[in-house]
Each structure stands twice: as C-alpha cells, then as structure tokens.
Design a protein around this motif. Sequence first.
Motif, PDB file in Angstrom:
ATOM      1  N   LYS A 123     127.229  35.739  85.497  1.00 25.71           N
ATOM      2  CA  LYS A 123     128.116  36.189  84.420  1.00 25.71           C
ATOM      3  C   LYS A 123     127.414  36.019  83.075  1.00 25.71           C
ATOM      4  CE  LYS A 123     132.542  35.411  86.776  1.00 25.71           C
ATOM      5  NZ  LYS A 123     133.865  34.744  86.695  1.00 25.71           N
ATOM      6  N   ALA A 124     128.141  36.287  82.011  1.00 24.43           N
ATOM      7  CA  ALA A 124     127.563  36.292  80.666  1.00 24.43           C
ATOM      8  C   ALA A 124     126.984  34.920  80.310  1.00 24.43           C
ATOM      9  CB  ALA A 124     128.621  36.691  79.647  1.00 24.43           C
ATOM     10  N   VAL A 125     125.829  34.945  79.624  1.00 23.02           N
ATOM     11  CA  VAL A 125     125.174  33.733  79.137  1.00 23.02           C
ATOM     12  C   VAL A 125     125.404  33.668  77.626  1.00 23.02           C
ATOM     13  CG1 VAL A 125     123.008  32.481  78.933  1.00 23.02           C
ATOM     14  CG2 VAL A 125     123.442  33.890  80.948  1.00 23.02           C
ATOM     15  N   HIS A 126     126.236  32.726  77.186  1.00 29.00           N
ATOM     16  CA  HIS A 126     126.622  32.645  75.769  1.00 29.00           C
ATOM     17  C   HIS A 126     125.758  31.689  74.966  1.00 29.00           C
ATOM     18  CE1 HIS A 126     130.442  34.981  75.314  1.00 29.00           C
ATOM     19  NE2 HIS A 126     130.411  34.900  76.639  1.00 29.00           N
ATOM     20  N   VAL A 127     125.126  30.703  75.596  1.00 30.77           N
ATOM     21  CA  VAL A 127     124.333  29.717  74.852  1.00 30.77           C
ATOM     22  C   VAL A 127     122.983  29.540  75.535  1.00 30.77           C
ATOM     23  CG1 VAL A 127     126.197  28.431  73.754  1.00 30.77           C
ATOM     24  CG2 VAL A 127     125.576  27.894  76.105  1.00 30.77           C
ATOM     25  N   THR A 128     121.932  29.540  74.732  1.00 31.51           N
ATOM     26  CA  THR A 128     120.570  29.301  75.211  1.00 31.51           C
ATOM     27  C   THR A 128     119.842  28.450  74.185  1.00 31.51           C
ATOM     28  OG1 THR A 128     119.780  31.330  74.160  1.00 31.51           O
ATOM     29  CG2 THR A 128     120.445  31.486  76.478  1.00 31.51           C
ATOM     30  N   SER A 129     118.829  27.723  74.646  1.00 33.68           N
ATOM     31  CA  SER A 129     118.033  26.912  73.731  1.00 33.68           C
ATOM     32  C   SER A 129     116.782  26.428  74.451  1.00 33.68           C
ATOM     33  CB  SER A 129     118.837  25.718  73.218  1.00 33.68           C
ATOM     34  OG  SER A 129     118.093  24.994  72.265  1.00 33.68           O
ATOM     35  N   PHE A 130     115.792  26.034  73.651  1.00 33.02           N
ATOM     36  CA  PHE A 130     114.579  25.411  74.185  1.00 33.02           C
ATOM     37  C   PHE A 130     114.777  23.911  74.246  1.00 33.02           C
ATOM     38  CE2 PHE A 130     112.901  29.390  72.510  1.00 33.02           C
ATOM     39  CZ  PHE A 130     111.977  29.762  73.490  1.00 33.02           C
ATOM     40  N   LEU A 131     114.248  23.289  75.299  1.00 35.49           N
ATOM     41  CA  LEU A 131     114.149  21.838  75.307  1.00 35.49           C
ATOM     42  C   LEU A 131     113.029  21.423  74.359  1.00 35.49           C
ATOM     43  CD1 LEU A 131     114.711  21.049  79.088  1.00 35.49           C
ATOM     44  CD2 LEU A 131     116.349  20.876  77.213  1.00 35.49           C
ATOM     45  N   SER A 132     112.994  20.146  73.989  1.00 36.38           N
ATOM     46  CA  SER A 132     112.094  19.707  72.929  1.00 36.38           C
ATOM     47  C   SER A 132     110.622  19.804  73.316  1.00 36.38           C
ATOM     48  CB  SER A 132     112.416  18.264  72.532  1.00 36.38           C
ATOM     49  OG  SER A 132     112.278  17.395  73.644  1.00 36.38           O
ATOM     50  N   ASP A 133     110.279  19.912  74.624  1.00 35.03           N
ATOM     51  CA  ASP A 133     108.873  20.076  74.993  1.00 35.03           C
ATOM     52  C   ASP A 133     108.379  21.496  74.744  1.00 35.03           C
ATOM     53  OD1 ASP A 133     110.181  21.451  76.984  1.00 35.03           O
ATOM     54  OD2 ASP A 133     109.601  20.080  78.592  1.00 35.03           O
ATOM     55  N   GLY A 134     109.306  22.463  74.550  1.00 31.67           N
ATOM     56  CA  GLY A 134     108.937  23.834  74.254  1.00 31.67           C
ATOM     57  C   GLY A 134     108.541  24.651  75.460  1.00 31.67           C
ATOM     58  N   PHE A 135     108.479  24.068  76.649  1.00 29.95           N
ATOM     59  CA  PHE A 135     108.053  24.785  77.844  1.00 29.95           C
ATOM     60  C   PHE A 135     109.211  25.068  78.802  1.00 29.95           C
ATOM     61  CE2 PHE A 135     104.387  22.156  76.540  1.00 29.95           C
ATOM     62  CZ  PHE A 135     103.542  23.186  76.167  1.00 29.95           C
ATOM     63  N   ARG A 136     110.386  24.621  78.456  1.00 30.93           N
ATOM     64  CA  ARG A 136     111.556  24.864  79.305  1.00 30.93           C
ATOM     65  C   ARG A 136     112.712  25.401  78.459  1.00 30.93           C
ATOM     66  NH1 ARG A 136     112.367  19.196  82.202  1.00 30.93           N
ATOM     67  NH2 ARG A 136     111.650  18.527  80.145  1.00 30.93           N
ATOM     68  N   VAL A 137     113.525  26.234  79.091  1.00 31.52           N
ATOM     69  CA  VAL A 137     114.693  26.841  78.453  1.00 31.52           C
ATOM     70  C   VAL A 137     115.926  26.410  79.233  1.00 31.52           C
ATOM     71  CG1 VAL A 137     115.898  29.009  78.008  1.00 31.52           C
ATOM     72  CG2 VAL A 137     113.466  28.825  77.506  1.00 31.52           C
TER      73      VAL A 137
END
Length: 519
Positions: A123-137
């Motif tokens: 279903k719809a993805v409303h929130v996304t972000s990078f973790l602080s290591d920058g290599f994972r979402v």
Amino acid sequence: MAAFKPTKVQILPKLGEKVTEDKLYWKNYKSPVQIKEFGAITKIDFSPLSPHNYAVTASTRVHIYGPHSHEPMRSFTRFRDTAYGGTFRDDGKLLVAGSEEGIIRLFDIGGRVALRQFTGHSKAVHVTSFLSDGFRVVSGSDDLSCRVWDVARSVELSSLTEHTDYVRALAPSKLNPDLFVTGSYDHTVKVFDMRSGSSVITMQHGQPVECVLLYPSEALLVSTGGRYVKVWDLLKGGQELVSLRNHHKTVTCACLSSVGKKLLTGSLDRHIKVYNSSYKIVHNFDCDASILSMAIAPDDEVLAVGMTNGVLSVRHRKQMNQKDRETFSRRRRGPSYRVFVKGKNFVPRQDDFLVSKPVKQYLQMYDKQLKSFEVSKALDTALQTWRQTNKPDVTMAVIIELNRRGTLKNALAGRNEQSLTKILNFLLKHIFDPRFSRTLLMVGDIVLDMYQQVIHESPVVERLLQRLMEVLGREAELQQELMQVLGILDTLFASMTPRKEIPALAPPPAAQESQLQAA
C-alpha cells in the motif's frame, strides 16, 4: 496673555504580554512569499548543507527550491501517483521519497532519473528517511509495516509489523544508526532497534499520531496527534513529561529551531505556535489555510509551510544590507559638532551667559481647535477612527482636558447620528480598560443624561445606548459588590490584628504613702 499649553498626553502602561527576546526574535521575519503547487503539500525537508535548499513534496512530484528562489531549481516527476515524504540524506546528495503506489524511489540531486526503486510494500508509503549511516533507508506504509532497505544492493533487510494501523510518522536517530521512532494511527509511538529486530519502547499517545520528532540529545521525544503535543523522556523508558493542548484542531507537524532549540508546531487550525524550553508559547504565526507540513532551515533563515490548498508559504528572516547599515548608523549618530567653535566636550563656566534660542511650538489639530475654543471639533478630531484604534490615549487626553476646562458637556451636546455613534463605540470598546474606566464611566453617565430621553430614528443609536445602559448598570452592581467585600475584609483584618495591652497607671504619691501606712 500666556502662551497656549498643548494637551499633555500621558504615557500609559500597555496591557498584554511583555515583549521578550524570544518574541522579538520570531517577529523578525518578513511577510510570507506564497508559491502555488499542484496539490496539497505533504512534506518539506531542508538540506543539511549550505545553501540549505529544500525539497517540497506535492501531488506527483518533488520540487527542489533554493533559499531565495520562487521557481523550482529541479523537479523529480517520475511518479505515477501521489508522491510522499521526500527527504534528504545527511550529505545532501541523495533524496528518497515514497508514493501512493507503494514504490520507494531514490534520486541523485544532480540527476533526474531514479537511482534505485524499492518494491515490497503493498500500500501507499507515506514516510521515508535515511538512517544515520546513510546506507540504509527506512519506510512506513499503510500496509501496517515498517521496512528497512539496503541502498547499495536495493534489497529489503528487515520488515517490522508491530503496528496495527497506518504508519504515518517516522524519525531516525542521528546518534545510533540502528534506532528509529515510528508513530501510527493505532495511537502508539514505538522505538525500534534493528539489532533486536523489534520495538524496545512503546508509548501511548492517545490519538492518531501525525508526527514524531527527536531532540538533538535524543533524550526527549515529541509526538503530535489530535489536539495534543506530548513530550516523552526516553531515558526513563518513555515517561510522559508534558502534554500540551494549545491548538484547536489536529496538530499535523512539528520541527525544532537551531537557535535555542525552540519547538514549533503546525495545525489544521492555521496556526504555528513557538514554545520555549519551559513549553510556554512565545510567538504565534497565522497562515491562510490548514497546515500539513512545516520545516525551518538549519540556520533559522527560512521558515517554509505547506498547506492543504497547495500553497507554499515561505518566510525569510530580515537582513540588513550594507546600505541599510550605513543609513541606520548615520541616523543614530548625533549632530555634527564641527559647526561649534568650542568643540564637543566643552563645559560652560560658572560666569558664562547662556543664550537660548526659542523653540517653535507645533500644535496638533485638536490643540489648534482647543486654542480657538472649538470644543466639539476638537473632540471629533480626537475620535477619528485611526486615532481610536492606534492611539486611544490621545483621545482620552483630549476628553480629560475638556473636563478640566469644564466644557465636556458642551462638546458632547448637539450630536448627530454619525458623531454620536463614534462616541458610543469608543465608550463601549474602552470602558472596561482599567486605564480609562474612571473617566469613561463619567462620560457614559453624561451621554445617557443627554440622549436617553431623546427619541432617535436610528435603530443603531438606540441599540448602542441600550448596551451602554446595560454596561453601566452592570458596573454599578460590581462596584456595590466590591464595596461589600471590602467591608467584610476590613472587619476580618480588624479582628485579626492583635491588641496592645495598656499598662496599669501607677497610683499618685499620696496614695502610695497611705498604702504604706496601712501596711
């Protein structure tokens, strides 16, 4: 004949909140610049690197704006349906966004085509972000799950399904790359640890959670939902510290300023409230429509607000250029002393004679009319609309001067409908102001004595006179009750005051001798 003395306007204390440094700081923003987008603006995110461009997610695209640009510098339009949650990485080079179709796309800021696509949500993805290591979402979806993705391999690393409703809020930790916080419409806020693969802290917000926010120290967590803004102490296992209810509708977004770490919250009631460290409101911004998203630049120079009507409102902090600084310094500099022979630091001696130049006196219009004994015109001038609104103390000074001269009744007499309406409106507006009430109560009695028995054809004047009679009657009742209370208090204070014992008077000497002889 003595010179005419102008009306003395007393400087009265202003009512209301005190002007603090916080209020001055947040008032130092220009009028907002409004930019029309293609749909409701659901997410705004600033790049952590200078010049702090910001990404605006609206409709089926993500626009990148410069801090002072009114047109998008770059657009990402590779979405088939509504885009959500455009967020920068810490280096400002990559951007990730979700979509209504459930696909997460990763973009390079310098390009246009998506570098990666993560598919797995149903279903719809409303929130996304990078973790602080920058290599994972990390992403949160309406399929009730939170998923972690590897950027390099474009594969799913973990799926967490502890929420029982839509996941609409997400905040990764900046200090630990394995921690992130989620908020859901199931009224819960959860702190997940990727090392254990489950949540380690769960907090009950009590309303559908719209936004979560971590303080820089990450000891405090802010959650918003419904009309509530709640602050949690993560060091004590998610204990609730503060619950704020200052908005009238759902609180949809929150952010922190870099100066003083002030908390800002936006709501569907079209207000942005600024809180200090004690969570007291220090300032308030008004917007034209309901607020969906909000972000502030890392240097506090730009405040961007996204609204439901698709309008992006951008406020810039006022800055003085070199020309303004020179003008300001020139204005503040005192008079030039080069025209004086003695110099700036000259001090007159005791036997010097001072020849003073008479200062020309400039009179206001009402003073000129008072000087000509035109008392009715002077009162009309003092009752002008702009003066009533901005400088009521001037109007009161003229009324007091008329009363001192004994011509107040003459100035109030013989009024037509328009001028009488102005007087009545001023009385009703300021009669309860403690700075003016004593004088205006007297003026109200005079107006009623003059015009109460007169039959008016205007229903407006009759209605205003009726309201004035009710106000004066209510004030008389309050004064009577106050006098009764004062009498009771005086009696109580008199009964509580300890009485001093009067020492017994010594008998006269003759009486003392008779007492000794008897003994």
